[in-house]
Design an enzyme around this catalytic site. Structure first.
Site, short mmCIF file in Angstrom:
data_model
loop_
_atom_site.label_atom_id
_atom_site.label_comp_id
_atom_site.label_asym_id
_atom_site.label_seq_id
_atom_site.Cartn_x
_atom_site.Cartn_y
_atom_site.Cartn_z
N GLU A 170 43.85 39.59 34.55
CA GLU A 170 43.70 41.00 34.91
C GLU A 170 43.07 41.21 36.29
O GLU A 170 41.94 41.69 36.40
CB GLU A 170 42.88 41.73 33.85
N GLU A 360 47.10 39.46 25.63
CA GLU A 360 45.95 40.02 24.93
C GLU A 360 46.37 41.30 24.25
O GLU A 360 47.11 42.12 24.83
CB GLU A 360 44.79 40.37 25.87
#
Length: 449
Positions: A170, A360
């Protein structure tokens, strides 16, 4: 609660796993030569962590990794995703190698292989060595040399055992939250430096991919992005334009340069500073890399309205509470499983993406231990509904190759402390006792089929 699908519906090669991050679970922050990271320093600042807690012990995975991987295996998963703590292997960020740190990860990898788990290594999950932050961190172009040294060390140490790699976790989170709004480590607030941070992270993303491919025969090379479908609050033109800018920031900022499309400067004019003041000759070619897979990390959708209070973006999120949303997680996020299919469809529209996986997905709810059990029915429902969307995507021909639950253990949830619990395994952080929750037992039943 039985699932309306079986493991076999997803195909024999589908990766079923959990994801974790070194700083959030390892603890042992001063053990065996580990150096401090930006999160070690940031968590000591007054008010930085909402609960005032630290990750000095976390889940003590450093000592308990054998048993914790055993819990993971017992639930039927076949892929264990974890990250390397840069400062555990290079305490000063560069130079001196900490052999004890390398030995720890070597043991973790061997334990995964012994238990039949495919190890997935994420090279960078937000924990830059503080020694490098003291030299400018991601705002300093030298970070590319530092990152190259670190990645080369890791892939040469473990590439003969590990074939599945993720470069960055991320990047929008550690760049924007860490260097623009100061909510995460290192806690900077600077619109002036964040464009350099973004550019250097994007270059590092591609360079990391090249280093893995050059040094690990047969590697599967990926990277991960946080992503959320963005919708306008109304049909009005200004809300529509605000949503387009938010989409560029949240979903397009890092994937498009990697695909050779450049930065989304039309929607985000402040990014033009990269070309004018930051980029060096050859950078535009270096931004692109042909990843084998893209990891999508999705939790919620975002609804945006026009606002003059947010410079450059000229828009702000409309909270789920304000929209009257009924189902909200402990993080204040809307439970909206349909957005999983929406975001998979959105990324599938890009040419150049060969496969995607859900790197995720998870939800924090208020869990209680009652008579030695944790009956987290809401979390079971969350994952069941998300997996229905993933299966629908596969039915539509989208090449989704895995689903990684966030997360195995209730961990240190960054600036939120230990209060939000995402894990399939409940952890009492005073005693380190583990209890597999109902959600973990649900996955065990599903994956046993």
């Amino acid at each position: 609660m039985s699932a309306p699908f079986t493991r076999a519906d997803f195909g024999p090669d589908f990766a079923w796993g959990t994801a974790s991050a070194a700083f959030q679970i390892e603890g042992a922050v001063a053990a065996d030569g580990r150096g401090p990271s930006v999160w070690d320093v940031f968590q000591q600042k007054k008010g930085a962590i909402k609960t005032g807690e630290t990750a000095e012990t976390a889940c003590d995975f450093y000592s308990r990794y054998t048993d914790d991987i055993g819990l993971h295996t017992s639930m039927g998963f076949n892929a264990f995703r974890f990250s390397i703590a840069w400062s555990r292997v290079l305490p000063d960020g560069t130079g001196r190698v900490n052999e004890a740190g390398l030995a720890f990860y070597d043991r973790v990898i061997d334990e995964c292989l012994r238990q039949g788990q495919t190890p997935w290594i994420c090279l960078y999950h937000w924990d830059l060595p503080q020694a490098l932050e003291d030299r400018g961190g991601w705002a300093n172009r030298q970070v590319l040399d530092w990152f190259t040294e670190y990645v080369t060390l890791i892939v040469k140490a473990f590439g003969h055992k590990v074939k599945h790699w993720l470069v960055l976790n991320e990047p929008s989170a550690f760049t924007l939250l860490g260097y623009l709004v100061g909510m995460h480590a290192p806690g900077r607030r600077s619109i002036g430096s964040v464009t350099a941070v973004i550019h250097h992270a994007t270059l590092a993303q591609a360079e990391g991919g090249r280093l893995i491919r050059d040094n690990v025969p047969g590697a599967v090379v990926g990277t991960t992005f946080s992503c959320s479908p963005v919708e306008p609050f109304s049909a009005g033109k200004r809300d529509q334009q605000a949503a387009q800018r938010a989409d560029a920031l949240l979903n397009r900022l890092f994937i498009e340069p990697s695909l050779g499309m450049g930065y989304p400067t039309r929607e985000l004019s402040f990014l033009s500073a990269i070309q004018k003041r930051i980029a060096q000759p050859g950078d535009w070619e270096r931004l692109a890399f042909d990843f084998d897979l893209i990891g999508l990390q999705h939790y919620f959708r975002v609804v945006v309205e026009h606002s003059l209070l947010v410079p450059y973006l000229w828009g702000r999120e409309v909270s789920p509470n304000r929209r009257g949303v009924e189902h909200i997680t402990e993080m204040g996020w809307e439970v909206h499983p349909q957005s999983m299919l929406t975001i998979l469809r959105q990324f599938n529209q890009y040419d150049g993406i060969r496969q995607v996986m859900v790197a995720e997905s998870g939800a924090a709810f208020f869990d209680q231990v009652e008579f030695g059990r944790v009956v987290d029915i809401q979390r079971v429902g969350y994952h069941q509904q998300c997996l229905k969307q993933v299966l629908q995507a596969k039915t539509e021909g989208i090449n989704v190759t895995g689903y990684f639950v966030w997360t195995l253990l209730d961990n240190f949830e960054w600036a939120e402390g230990y209060r939000p619990r995402f894990g399939l395994v409940h952890v009492d952080h005073r005693t380190q006792q583990r209890i597999i929750k109902q959600s973990g037992l649900w996955f065990r039943a599903l994956l046993a089929e």
